[in-house]
Structure formats: C-alpha cells, structure tokens
Design an enzyme around this catalytic site. Structure first.
Site, PDB file in Angstrom:
ATOM      1  N   ASP A  67       0.814  -1.216   0.000  1.00  0.00           N
ATOM      2  CA  ASP A  67       0.000   0.000   0.000  1.00  0.00           C
ATOM      3  C   ASP A  67       0.849   1.269   0.000  1.00  0.00           C
ATOM      4  OD1 ASP A  67       0.966  -0.411   2.559  1.00  0.00           O
ATOM      5  OD2 ASP A  67      -0.991  -0.670   3.492  1.00  0.00           O
ATOM      6  N   ASP A 136      -7.312  -2.014  14.424  1.00  0.00           N
ATOM      7  CA  ASP A 136      -8.715  -2.355  14.118  1.00  0.00           C
ATOM      8  C   ASP A 136      -8.811  -3.641  13.281  1.00  0.00           C
ATOM      9  OD1 ASP A 136      -7.862  -1.549  11.610  1.00  0.00           O
ATOM     10  OD2 ASP A 136      -9.254   0.144  11.419  1.00  0.00           O
ATOM     11  N   HIS A 138      -7.081  -4.431  10.546  1.00  0.00           N
ATOM     12  CA  HIS A 138      -6.877  -4.358   9.093  1.00  0.00           C
ATOM     13  C   HIS A 138      -5.551  -4.966   8.655  1.00  0.00           C
ATOM     14  CE1 HIS A 138      -4.990  -0.152   9.760  1.00  0.00           C
ATOM     15  NE2 HIS A 138      -4.032  -0.865   9.212  1.00  0.00           N
ATOM     16  N   GLU A 143      -9.552  -1.614   5.581  1.00  0.00           N
ATOM     17  CA  GLU A 143     -10.218  -1.222   6.825  1.00  0.00           C
ATOM     18  C   GLU A 143     -11.487  -2.045   7.050  1.00  0.00           C
ATOM     19  OE1 GLU A 143      -8.645   0.425   8.774  1.00  0.00           O
ATOM     20  OE2 GLU A 143      -7.972   2.393   8.127  1.00  0.00           O
TER      21      GLU A 143
END
Ligand code: GLP
Length: 261
Positions: A67, A136, A138, A143
């Site tokens: 990413d 979280d 990810h 996400e």
C-alpha cells in the site's frame, strides 16, 4: 493457520526472516510481498544482516508492496516508498526495476490499480507476503468493512488508523485520509502469508483475527481462509487468545509430529 507465540518480537522476526530467506534461496527469482509499519522493521533488519553477512541474494527477486498513502510523493519521509528504501531496499541488492510500490501520486488511480494487479499476475503471483495488522484488525489498508474479495483500489482510512498513524506526522491533520492498497482478495492469492504482531495494542485485533468469525469487520480474519499462513505473535499481542495453551502445545509437539503436519 500456524500460530507461533514467543516472548521476543526480535526473535520472532528472525524466525520469519528465515522463512523468507528459505524461499529466496530455493527460488532465486521469488516474488516477495512486503509491508510497512513499525512491526516488520526487525524482520527487514534481519534480512539486511543475512544479505550483508551471509550473501542472501535478492538480485533476481521481485517485490510488491501492499500500500501507499494517496498524495505523498516517494521522497516524502512518511511515504511508504521512502520507508521501504530507507529500511530495506537501499541495503540489499534488489534491482530498482524489480520493485513495485503502489503510486500515491498517479493521475489515474483506476488504471494504476488495474496495472498493479496485472503486474502481479505477469510475475506469476506472490510467493510469500509479509503482513502487519492494524489495531482495528486491518491488513494492508483494508479497513473494517472491506470486501474479503477486494482487489487493489483506493480506500478511505478509518479514524482509528489515522489516529494510530498520527504519531509519525508533525500534525494529526497531516495524516492522509486515503490510501491505495492491495485488496484482501489480492493478498489471499499469495502462496504463503506471514503476519507479525507485537504489543498489547494488537491483542484484540489478533484475537478477532484468529478466533473470531471470518468477517470483513476484521479483515485479518480472512487469513483463516488461507491454506498456508504463519502468524508470529509476541506474548503481549497474544494475551487475549482463548486457545493460547493449545497453540503453544502444538509448537512444543512439532518436533515429534509426522512429516507434513
Ligand atoms: C498501516 C499499514 C499496515 C500496517 C499497520 C500497522 O496501517 N498500512 O500494513 O500493518 O499500519 O502498523 P504498525 O506495524 O506500525 O503497528
């Protein structure tokens, strides 16, 4: 899923680096999937050591990063281009033309994402993919709510991720809101997945990923669908696992297990 729990993140990172080195040694033109963040730093340090001291050769390898932040140029000190160069690429013998990192500044994101997926295919897919995990749950920048079949695309970052990553920027408002990221579906196509996690801030995400339902709510839980995933987790990140004793028991009994198990 093979869950390997250890006291020291450094030791776990060395074990993970050895798995990557074995792939590179047995297949010199291996395709490596790479991640950013503080988690894989010790792994990269060990790969650099193996290159410098033991001659681990990356000259025929190809890499694909997961990413990049939208809007950051490769020379921005918080871009993932910059991170990879500083923490790995400039210390090993990978040819620059073999390095792929999503562009955060392309004029046409849609076309770029399609090209990125096509390049992975042209290279016959990723042999081994390194992953960290967000607090979280990810992986890459997938996400909560990301489709488990998603491909490389633009993603809007969650507020939690922006807060987590604000520590690297001068001001919280400098953290980009969008990222270009491989999808969960893209990641699941790698032959082997290696996920590293350390610290108590990852404990809930690790528990959800390993023992929760497979759900887009925690995209790391998609690893449960993968036939060959290795998870290197330190004790703080493993603290919320219900089956902790069993994972440790499996590792203790591994030397006596029948071949192939
Ligand atoms: C970012 C990256 C992820 C990484 C995560 C955790 O969101 N896109 O690939 O796993 O941060 O970062 P850290 O390792 O610093 O905790």
């Amino acid at each position: 899923m093979e869950v390997i729990i250890g006291k020291s993140h450094d030791e776990l990172s060395k074990a993970a680096a050895q798995v990557i080195a074995d792939v590179v040694n047995s297949k010199p033109d291996a395709v490596l999937g790479l991640a950013t963040g503080s988690t894989p730093l010790a792994l990269y340090k060990e790969l650099i050591r193996m290159h410098t001291e033991e001659g681990l050769d990356f000259s025929h390898c190809t890499t694909f990063n997961l990413d990049e932040y939208v809007g950051l140029t490769p020379d921005h000190d918080q871009s993932y281009h910059y991170f990879m160069n500083e923490n790995l690429f400039k210390h090993i013998n990978i040819p620059p033309e073999n390095i792929h990192i999503p562009s955060g500044t392309t004029q046409n994101y849609l076309a770029f994402c399609e090209w990125y997926e096509m390049r992975i295919e042209e290279c016959d897919g990723i042999d081994i993919q390194v992953l960290g995990i967000g607090s979280d749950g990810h992986i890459a920048f997938n996400e909560p709510g990301s489709s488990l079949g998603s491909r490389t695309r633009i993603k809007t970052l969650a507020k939690q991720t922006i807060e987590d990553n604000a520590r690297f920027f001068d001001k919280p408002e400098d953290v980009p809101i969008y990222a270009i990221t491989m999808g969960v579906g893209t990641i699941l196509e790698a032959d082997t997945l290696i996920l590293l996690a350390n610290g108590e801030s990852k404990a809930q995400a690790i528990s959800d990923a390993i023992e929760g339902p497979v759900s887009s709510w925690c995209t790391a839980s998609a690893l449960q669908l993968h036939p060959d995933s290795l998870l290197y987790i330190d004790e703080a990140a493993a603290a919320k696992l219900k089956m902790l004793d069993y994972y440790q028991w499996i590792q203790d009994k591994k030397p006596g297990a029948p071949a192939g198990s």
